[in-house]
Write an enzyme that holds these catalytic residues in place. Sequence first.
Site, PDB file in Angstrom:
ATOM      1  CG  HIS A 190      -1.816  -1.414   1.097  1.00 54.10           C
ATOM      2  ND1 HIS A 190      -2.364  -1.762   2.177  1.00 54.10           N
ATOM      3  CD2 HIS A 190      -2.843  -1.818   0.172  1.00 54.10           C
ATOM      4  CE1 HIS A 190      -2.974  -2.802   1.949  1.00 54.10           C
ATOM      5  NE2 HIS A 190      -3.620  -2.782   1.094  1.00 54.10           N
ATOM      6  CE  LYS A 222     -11.834  -7.665   1.757  1.00 58.93           C
ATOM      7  NZ  LYS A 222     -10.471  -6.347   2.118  1.00 58.93           N
ATOM      8  NE  ARG A 260      -3.236  -7.267  -4.714  1.00 57.35           N
ATOM      9  CZ  ARG A 260      -3.742  -7.577  -3.888  1.00 57.35           C
ATOM     10  NH1 ARG A 260      -3.913  -7.823  -3.095  1.00 57.35           N
ATOM     11  NH2 ARG A 260      -5.335  -7.689  -4.346  1.00 57.35           N
ATOM     12  CB  SER A 317      -4.728  -7.027   5.237  1.00 56.30           C
ATOM     13  OG  SER A 317      -3.833  -5.482   4.537  1.00 56.30           O
TER      14      SER A 317
HETATM   15  N1  COA Z   1      -0.516  -3.375  -1.778  1.00 53.14           N
HETATM   16  C1  COA Z   1      -0.606  -5.235  -1.199  1.00 53.14           C
HETATM   17  N2  COA Z   1      -1.611  -5.353  -0.581  1.00 53.14           N
HETATM   18  C2  COA Z   1      -2.859  -4.934  -1.593  1.00 53.14           C
HETATM   19  C3  COA Z   1      -2.535  -3.518  -2.510  1.00 53.14           C
HETATM   20  C4  COA Z   1      -1.414  -3.381  -2.286  1.00 53.14           C
HETATM   21  N3  COA Z   1      -0.870  -2.919  -3.312  1.00 53.14           N
HETATM   22  N4  COA Z   1      -3.708  -3.436  -2.682  1.00 53.14           N
HETATM   23  C5  COA Z   1      -4.876  -4.110  -2.636  1.00 53.14           C
HETATM   24  N5  COA Z   1      -4.412  -5.246  -1.714  1.00 53.14           N
HETATM   25  C6  COA Z   1      -5.170  -5.646  -0.966  1.00 53.14           C
HETATM   26  C7  COA Z   1      -5.394  -5.601   0.638  1.00 53.14           C
HETATM   27  O1  COA Z   1      -4.607  -5.588   1.374  1.00 53.14           O
HETATM   28  C8  COA Z   1      -5.818  -6.770   0.994  1.00 53.14           C
HETATM   29  O2  COA Z   1      -5.877  -7.692   1.567  1.00 53.14           O
HETATM   30  P1  COA Z   1      -7.369  -8.602   2.200  1.00 53.14           P
HETATM   31  O3  COA Z   1      -8.256  -8.915   1.775  1.00 53.14           O
HETATM   32  O4  COA Z   1      -6.482  -9.600   2.464  1.00 53.14           O
HETATM   33  O5  COA Z   1      -7.383  -7.676   3.469  1.00 53.14           O
HETATM   34  C9  COA Z   1      -7.112  -6.704  -1.042  1.00 53.14           C
HETATM   35  O6  COA Z   1      -5.755  -7.017  -1.634  1.00 53.14           O
HETATM   36  C10 COA Z   1      -7.982  -5.900  -0.921  1.00 53.14           C
HETATM   37  O7  COA Z   1      -8.206  -4.664  -0.108  1.00 53.14           O
HETATM   38  P2  COA Z   1      -8.117  -3.382  -0.415  1.00 53.14           P
HETATM   39  O8  COA Z   1      -8.203  -2.582  -1.676  1.00 53.14           O
HETATM   40  O9  COA Z   1      -9.005  -2.937   0.568  1.00 53.14           O
HETATM   41  O10 COA Z   1     -10.199  -3.759  -1.369  1.00 53.14           O
HETATM   42  P3  COA Z   1     -11.142  -4.177  -0.278  1.00 53.14           P
HETATM   43  O11 COA Z   1     -12.463  -5.176  -1.665  1.00 53.14           O
HETATM   44  O12 COA Z   1     -10.757  -4.601   0.842  1.00 53.14           O
HETATM   45  O13 COA Z   1     -11.840  -2.294  -0.251  1.00 53.14           O
HETATM   46  C11 COA Z   1     -12.824  -0.122  -0.821  1.00 53.14           C
HETATM   47  C12 COA Z   1     -12.568  -2.207  -1.191  1.00 53.14           C
HETATM   48  C13 COA Z   1     -12.818  -0.490   0.524  1.00 53.14           C
HETATM   49  C14 COA Z   1     -12.774   0.838  -1.299  1.00 53.14           C
HETATM   50  C15 COA Z   1     -14.579  -1.072  -1.322  1.00 53.14           C
HETATM   51  O14 COA Z   1     -15.368  -1.806  -0.176  1.00 53.14           O
HETATM   52  C16 COA Z   1     -15.560   0.317  -0.770  1.00 53.14           C
HETATM   53  O15 COA Z   1     -15.456   1.119  -1.553  1.00 53.14           O
HETATM   54  N6  COA Z   1     -16.251   0.545  -0.081  1.00 53.14           N
HETATM   55  C17 COA Z   1     -16.904   1.778   1.062  1.00 53.14           C
HETATM   56  C18 COA Z   1     -18.271   1.263   0.578  1.00 53.14           C
HETATM   57  C19 COA Z   1     -18.726   1.964  -0.510  1.00 53.14           C
HETATM   58  O16 COA Z   1     -18.915   2.886  -1.604  1.00 53.14           O
HETATM   59  N7  COA Z   1     -19.300   0.164  -1.340  1.00 53.14           N
HETATM   60  C20 COA Z   1     -19.854   0.240  -2.881  1.00 53.14           C
HETATM   61  C21 COA Z   1     -18.795  -0.288  -3.837  1.00 53.14           C
HETATM   62  S1  COA Z   1     -19.019  -0.218  -5.302  1.00 53.14           S
END
Ligand code: COA
Length: 167
Positions: free
Chosen positions: A17, A41, A90, A128
């Site tokens: 990140h 989650k 990624r 993560s």
């Molecule tokens: N390096 C390391 N890990 C990475 C990474 C990077 N560059 N980019 C993504 N990841 C990993 C994260 O650690 C995470 O791992 P995990 O699943 O083991 O926890 C995974 O990839 C995905 O994580 P993240 O980027 O946090 O996405 P998410 O799917 O958990 O959440 C939000 C995405 C928060 C943006 C989304 O849920 C959201 O928009 N929430 C707000 C509510 C909303 O508007 N919902 C409608 C959506 S259409």
Amino acid sequence: MKNAIYPGTFDPITNGHIDIVKRALRIFDHLTIVVAQHYSKDLLFSAEERKELCELATKNMPNVEVQIWEGLLAEYVKEKNADAIVRGMRALSDFEYEFQWGMMNRKLSMDVEIIYLFPDEKYIFLSSSAVKEIALHDGDISEFVPEEIGKKLKERLAKSHTREQLK
Ligand code: COA
């Protein structure tokens, strides 16, 4: 001044990140890391704790701030008038999820472009969950998270009920 936001769950923030944050700062003047609640989650840290960990990891980056957001991201973008959203890509496997997420956000009338950045190849397989899993089994996570984050993660995992939660 161009402002971007970088949303995610950050449970916890990893070097992958941070790599994306640094890349985004080459393009934007200011970046807000948006720590989202993620109701589907099973999270290890509370939103407030995840925010603190993000602040700790970016303490030497004056153009970065961290905020918690509990609602729809589309609402956040409207309220804060962000210029762009930054997300990390990624691997090809991220594409389908990101494509659906991006299209759904457009449907929710999010009038902003989403910029995808590739992390350094050493973080391509990082997540993560992987870091938590390795730490849970007392593996070496020093390559994946900053030292202070690793320390906080191990402290949290030392509490036995948390170990149960992750199993
Ligand atoms: N390096 C390391 N890990 C990475 C990474 C990077 N560059 N980019 C993504 N990841 C990993 C994260 O650690 C995470 O791992 P995990 O699943 O083991 O926890 C995974 O990839 C995905 O994580 P993240 O980027 O946090 O996405 P998410 O799917 O958990 O959440 C939000 C995405 C928060 C943006 C989304 O849920 C959201 O928009 N929430 C707000 C509510 C909303 O508007 N919902 C409608 C959506 S259409």
